[in-house]
Motif scaffolding. Structure first.
Motif, PDB file in Angstrom:
ATOM      1  N   GLU A   1       0.795  -1.225   0.000  1.00  8.03           N
ATOM      2  CA  GLU A   1       0.000   0.000   0.000  1.00  8.03           C
ATOM      3  C   GLU A   1       0.827   1.274   0.000  1.00  8.03           C
ATOM      4  N   ASN A   2       2.058   1.208   0.507  1.00  6.75           N
ATOM      5  CA  ASN A   2       2.840   2.432   0.688  1.00  6.75           C
ATOM      6  C   ASN A   2       4.101   2.515  -0.162  1.00  6.75           C
ATOM      7  N   GLY A   3       4.652   1.362  -0.541  1.00  4.88           N
ATOM      8  CA  GLY A   3       5.810   1.363  -1.422  1.00  4.88           C
ATOM      9  C   GLY A   3       6.959   2.194  -0.894  1.00  4.88           C
ATOM     10  N   THR A   4       7.472   3.103  -1.732  1.00  2.00           N
ATOM     11  CA  THR A   4       8.676   3.861  -1.398  1.00  2.00           C
ATOM     12  C   THR A   4       8.478   4.844  -0.257  1.00  2.00           C
ATOM     13  N   THR A   5       7.230   5.140   0.116  1.00  2.00           N
ATOM     14  CA  THR A   5       7.013   6.072   1.224  1.00  2.00           C
ATOM     15  C   THR A   5       7.439   5.474   2.561  1.00  2.00           C
ATOM     16  N   LEU A   6       7.727   4.164   2.595  1.00  2.00           N
ATOM     17  CA  LEU A   6       8.226   3.533   3.819  1.00  2.00           C
ATOM     18  C   LEU A   6       9.693   3.837   4.068  1.00  2.00           C
ATOM     19  N   ASP A   7      10.389   4.335   3.093  1.00  2.00           N
ATOM     20  CA  ASP A   7      11.818   4.614   3.212  1.00  2.00           C
ATOM     21  C   ASP A   7      12.094   5.464   4.455  1.00  2.00           C
ATOM     22  N   ALA A   8      13.080   5.039   5.261  1.00  2.33           N
ATOM     23  CA  ALA A   8      13.398   5.758   6.491  1.00  2.33           C
ATOM     24  C   ALA A   8      14.881   5.641   6.806  1.00  2.33           C
ATOM     25  N   ASP A   9      15.411   6.657   7.467  1.00  2.01           N
ATOM     26  CA  ASP A   9      16.822   6.640   7.874  1.00  2.01           C
ATOM     27  C   ASP A   9      17.061   5.684   9.035  1.00  2.01           C
ATOM     28  N   VAL A  10      16.089   5.635   9.969  1.00  2.26           N
ATOM     29  CA  VAL A  10      16.213   4.790  11.163  1.00  2.26           C
ATOM     30  C   VAL A  10      14.985   3.889  11.249  1.00  2.26           C
ATOM     31  N   LEU A  11      15.218   2.624  11.533  1.00  2.89           N
ATOM     32  CA  LEU A  11      14.141   1.649  11.729  1.00  2.89           C
ATOM     33  C   LEU A  11      14.266   1.036  13.111  1.00  2.89           C
ATOM     34  N   LYS A  12      13.172   1.080  13.879  1.00  6.28           N
ATOM     35  CA  LYS A  12      13.101   0.301  15.109  1.00  6.28           C
ATOM     36  C   LYS A  12      12.558  -1.056  14.711  1.00  6.28           C
ATOM     37  N   ALA A  13      13.405  -2.084  14.770  1.00  5.79           N
ATOM     38  CA  ALA A  13      13.038  -3.406  14.276  1.00  5.79           C
ATOM     39  C   ALA A  13      11.813  -3.942  15.003  1.00  5.79           C
TER      40      ALA A  13
ATOM     41  N   THR B   1      12.635  -2.396   1.308  1.00  2.79           N
ATOM     42  CA  THR B   1      11.762  -1.256   1.021  1.00  2.79           C
ATOM     43  C   THR B   1      12.084  -0.069   1.919  1.00  2.79           C
ATOM     44  N   VAL B   2      12.341  -0.339   3.192  1.00  4.47           N
ATOM     45  CA  VAL B   2      12.643   0.740   4.143  1.00  4.47           C
ATOM     46  C   VAL B   2      14.057   1.286   3.930  1.00  4.47           C
ATOM     47  N   THR B   3      15.015   0.433   3.585  1.00  3.42           N
ATOM     48  CA  THR B   3      16.432   0.790   3.359  1.00  3.42           C
ATOM     49  C   THR B   3      16.996   1.676   4.470  1.00  3.42           C
ATOM     50  N   PRO B   4      16.919   1.237   5.729  1.00  4.14           N
ATOM     51  CA  PRO B   4      17.404   2.093   6.820  1.00  4.14           C
ATOM     52  C   PRO B   4      18.921   2.167   6.861  1.00  4.14           C
ATOM     53  N   GLU B   5      19.439   3.294   7.329  1.00  7.65           N
ATOM     54  CA  GLU B   5      20.873   3.428   7.599  1.00  7.65           C
ATOM     55  C   GLU B   5      21.212   2.892   8.982  1.00  7.65           C
ATOM     56  N   VAL B   6      20.248   2.966   9.900  1.00  8.26           N
ATOM     57  CA  VAL B   6      20.430   2.491  11.274  1.00  8.26           C
ATOM     58  C   VAL B   6      19.214   1.662  11.656  1.00  8.26           C
ATOM     59  N   VAL B   7      19.450   0.502  12.306  1.00  6.68           N
ATOM     60  CA  VAL B   7      18.370  -0.330  12.834  1.00  6.68           C
ATOM     61  C   VAL B   7      18.559  -0.461  14.342  1.00  6.68           C
ATOM     62  N   ILE B   8      17.516  -0.142  15.088  1.00 10.10           N
ATOM     63  CA  ILE B   8      17.527  -0.275  16.543  1.00 10.10           C
ATOM     64  C   ILE B   8      16.809  -1.562  16.911  1.00 10.10           C
ATOM     65  N   ILE B   9      17.465  -2.418  17.697  1.00 12.14           N
ATOM     66  CA  ILE B   9      16.858  -3.657  18.165  1.00 12.14           C
ATOM     67  C   ILE B   9      16.765  -3.596  19.685  1.00 12.14           C
ATOM     68  N   SER B  10      15.546  -3.589  20.208  1.00  9.59           N
ATOM     69  CA  SER B  10      15.351  -3.614  21.657  1.00  9.59           C
ATOM     70  C   SER B  10      15.314  -5.054  22.131  1.00  9.59           C
ATOM     71  N   LEU B  11      15.608  -5.244  23.418  1.00  9.18           N
ATOM     72  CA  LEU B  11      15.664  -6.594  23.957  1.00  9.18           C
ATOM     73  C   LEU B  11      14.276  -7.217  24.031  1.00  9.18           C
ATOM     74  N   GLY B  12      14.240  -8.541  23.952  1.00  9.41           N
ATOM     75  CA  GLY B  12      12.977  -9.257  24.066  1.00  9.41           C
ATOM     76  C   GLY B  12      13.260 -10.682  24.459  1.00  9.41           C
ATOM     77  N   ALA B  13      13.517 -10.907  25.742  1.00 14.44           N
ATOM     78  CA  ALA B  13      14.030 -12.187  26.202  1.00 14.44           C
ATOM     79  C   ALA B  13      13.095 -13.361  25.936  1.00 14.44           C
ATOM     80  N   ARG B  14      11.795 -13.083  25.768  1.00  9.07           N
ATOM     81  CA  ARG B  14      10.862 -14.181  25.622  1.00  9.07           C
ATOM     82  C   ARG B  14      10.706 -14.615  24.151  1.00  9.07           C
ATOM     83  N   ASN B  15      11.382 -13.920  23.244  1.00 11.72           N
ATOM     84  CA  ASN B  15      11.182 -14.189  21.833  1.00 11.72           C
ATOM     85  C   ASN B  15      12.251 -15.097  21.265  1.00 11.72           C
ATOM     86  N   THR B  16      11.974 -15.736  20.132  1.00 11.16           N
ATOM     87  CA  THR B  16      12.946 -16.580  19.448  1.00 11.16           C
ATOM     88  C   THR B  16      13.559 -15.808  18.292  1.00 11.16           C
ATOM     89  N   TYR B  17      14.858 -15.991  18.078  1.00  8.23           N
ATOM     90  CA  TYR B  17      15.588 -15.176  17.103  1.00  8.23           C
ATOM     91  C   TYR B  17      16.171 -16.053  16.008  1.00  8.23           C
TER      92      TYR B  17
END
Length: 228
Positions: free
Chosen positions: A184-196, A212-228
């Motif tokens: 629905e959004n295509g290239t408008t999702l492009d962002a410098d920073v992505l919070k994963a 599609t987002v092509t971030p320069e920086v990705v922030i990953i917050s902790l999530g101990a209960r999740n599988t990676y």
């Protein structure tokens, strides 16, 4: 982690990704000094959130966004709401059966804070120089949207744009809504920073979405209960 685009000091947009351990919490201080707090980590994280607010000189939260009703996103908001002046709370419109969610609603009611559920197309208007758009949840939530996966996937997702800088904040959104946003959004999702999404787990951040987002920086917050 704090990210401040390189502009004049009187025109700063500050985004602080607060280390709350398990969960998410993001503070946005707009150029006009109004504030947006997105999630608050687990209940025991409220002290870190409040300390960060004090350190950055914020005593009032204009808008609190609860991306979805899981405890590692709304738990820490309870004491924030009880202890600070909060102008409005926005959420995904999804409900949960936990005591944490009930206490969250009770805190909002006790302080008589306006509560609004938002959908795609909604904009948060706090500063005329910063565009804050809600990209998801979709206009209509699917049947069965109260199961755990749907609660994550239908998180409130925000895109903030300030001048040439943009950041995409995805809560725990998963691949189903990633695919919808690409369509629905295509290239408008492009962002410098992505919070994963979903703490960087394998349920989110698909290759098509990242491409599609092509971030320069990705922030990953902790999530101990999740599988990676």
């Amino acid at each position: 982690v704090a990210i401040t685009p390189a502009v004049q000091p009187s025109q700063n947009l500050t985004i602080a990704f607060i280390d709350v351990g398990q969960g998410d919490s993001i503070l946005v201080i707009l150029p006009n000094t109004k504030t947006l707090l997105i999630d608050g980590g687990e209940r025991e994280s409220s002290g870190k959130v409040l300390a960060t607010l004090r350190e950055l000189g914020s005593s009032r939260i204009n808008v609190v966004v609860a991306t979805h009703p899981h405890a590692d996103h709304i738990g820490g908001l309870i004491d924030v709401i009880k202890n600070l002046d909060v102008g409005q709370v926005l959420d995904s419109g999804q409900v949960h059966t936990t005591q944490t969610f009930e206490d969250f609603l009770d805190a909002i009611e006790m302080k008589q804070i306006p509560l609004k559920s938002v959908r795609e197309g909604y904009s948060i208007n706090l500063d005329p120089t910063v565009k804050i758009d809600v990209l998801t949840p979709p206009a209509s939530l699917p049947d069965g949207a109260d199961n755990e996966a749907e609660l994550n996937d239908n998180s409130v997702v925000l895109k903030l744009t300030y001048r040439e800088f943009s950041v995409l904040l995805t809560g725990d959104m998963q691949e189903t809504n990633e695919e919808r946003l690409i369509s629905e959004n295509g290239t408008t999702l492009d962002a410098d920073v992505l919070k994963a999404g979903h703490h960087g787990s394998r349920t989110s951040s698909s290759s098509p979405f990242l491409n599609t987002v092509t971030p320069e920086v990705v922030i990953i917050s902790l999530g101990a209960r999740n599988t990676y």
